[in-house]
Scaffold this active site. Sequence first.
Site, PDB file in Angstrom:
ATOM      1  N   GLY A 180       0.651  -1.288  -0.007  1.00 52.22           N
ATOM      2  CA  GLY A 180      -0.121  -0.219  -0.071  1.00 52.22           C
ATOM      3  C   GLY A 180       1.223   1.398   0.468  1.00 52.22           C
ATOM      4  CG  HIS A 232       3.301  -1.419 -15.915  1.00 51.79           C
ATOM      5  ND1 HIS A 232       3.194  -2.874 -15.290  1.00 51.79           N
ATOM      6  CD2 HIS A 232       4.585  -1.879 -16.836  1.00 51.79           C
ATOM      7  CE1 HIS A 232       4.198  -3.668 -16.129  1.00 51.79           C
ATOM      8  NE2 HIS A 232       4.860  -3.363 -17.013  1.00 51.79           N
TER       9      HIS A 232
HETATM   10  C1  GAR Z   1       4.285  -0.048  -7.516  1.00 52.28           C
HETATM   11  O1  GAR Z   1       5.223  -0.259  -7.071  1.00 52.28           O
HETATM   12  C2  GAR Z   1       3.797  -0.376  -8.988  1.00 52.28           C
HETATM   13  O2  GAR Z   1       4.449   0.002  -9.886  1.00 52.28           O
HETATM   14  C3  GAR Z   1       3.952  -2.023  -8.785  1.00 52.28           C
HETATM   15  O3  GAR Z   1       2.910  -2.810  -7.215  1.00 52.28           O
HETATM   16  C4  GAR Z   1       3.789  -1.890  -7.055  1.00 52.28           C
HETATM   17  C5  GAR Z   1       2.826  -0.936  -5.427  1.00 52.28           C
HETATM   18  O4  GAR Z   1       2.940  -1.084  -4.488  1.00 52.28           O
HETATM   19  N1  GAR Z   1       2.418  -2.655 -10.023  1.00 52.28           N
HETATM   20  C6  GAR Z   1       2.650  -3.027 -10.954  1.00 52.28           C
HETATM   21  O5  GAR Z   1       3.589  -4.063 -11.483  1.00 52.28           O
HETATM   22  C7  GAR Z   1       1.538  -3.275 -11.817  1.00 52.28           C
HETATM   23  N2  GAR Z   1       1.679  -4.035 -13.176  1.00 52.28           N
HETATM   24  P1  GAR Z   1       2.050  -0.971  -3.050  1.00 52.28           P
HETATM   25  O6  GAR Z   1       1.832  -2.219  -3.578  1.00 52.28           O
HETATM   26  O7  GAR Z   1       3.302  -0.416  -1.767  1.00 52.28           O
HETATM   27  O8  GAR Z   1       1.632  -0.187  -3.768  1.00 52.28           O
END
Ligand code: GAR
Length: 205
Positions: free
Chosen positions: A13, A108
């Site tokens: 999150g 992304h």
């Molecule tokens: C983010 O850094 C985003 O770039 C990646 O997941 C992470 C979530 O972090 N999203 C993807 O790879 C989408 N294909 P979080 O759970 O700490 O918000």
Amino acid sequence: MAINLAVLLSGSGTTLQNILDTAAAGTLDARVSCVVSSRENAYGLERARKAGVPAAVVPRKSYDDPGSFSDAVWAEIDKYPVDLVVLAGFMSLLVIPPRFENRIMNVHPALIPAFCGKGMYGAHVHTAVLDLGAKVTGVTVHFVDNEYDNGPIILQRPVSVAEDDTPETLAARVQAEERKAYPAAIQLFAEGRITVVDGRVRIGR
Ligand code: GAR
């Protein structure tokens, strides 16, 4: 007037936290109306509770297929007057009803169409960039359609790859760029400046 967001997540999150912090600082004209997690142990749920945002869990593993899972997610979202759905590390496929076309954003951690598609998320993306020896990667914010990492691109920011980068050091720089790019894209939406023509985003003044 502030727009209402539904934030969908599956993990730590940090993306949600950034949106909450940016809105609280007054540089993002939006409020998080609800959070939906596809995992019951996601730390993002704790962040929502701390911020006083209603949070629901729709466990992906409780549903047989993406359709029935998505129906349950939309039932949670529809409890609130949501203008924009924000995917924030949401790791499950979501079936999108036509009424939410061009009203769901994703970030992304690469420059789409490079390093995207099924299995390309989080650290896997940065490892693939380093394995190839790419010199530039970056961040893409896009509207979501019914394919992985597809849909009209709203904005992209480049990040240089250093020769001594590890997946962790590269992820840190990409995520720093995400923390600026995602609120910027949401703010463009809030200001009514985004139109989609023939599958391409136009940014108005
Ligand atoms: C983010 O850094 C985003 O770039 C990646 O997941 C992470 C979530 O972090 N999203 C993807 O790879 C989408 N294909 P979080 O759970 O700490 O918000």
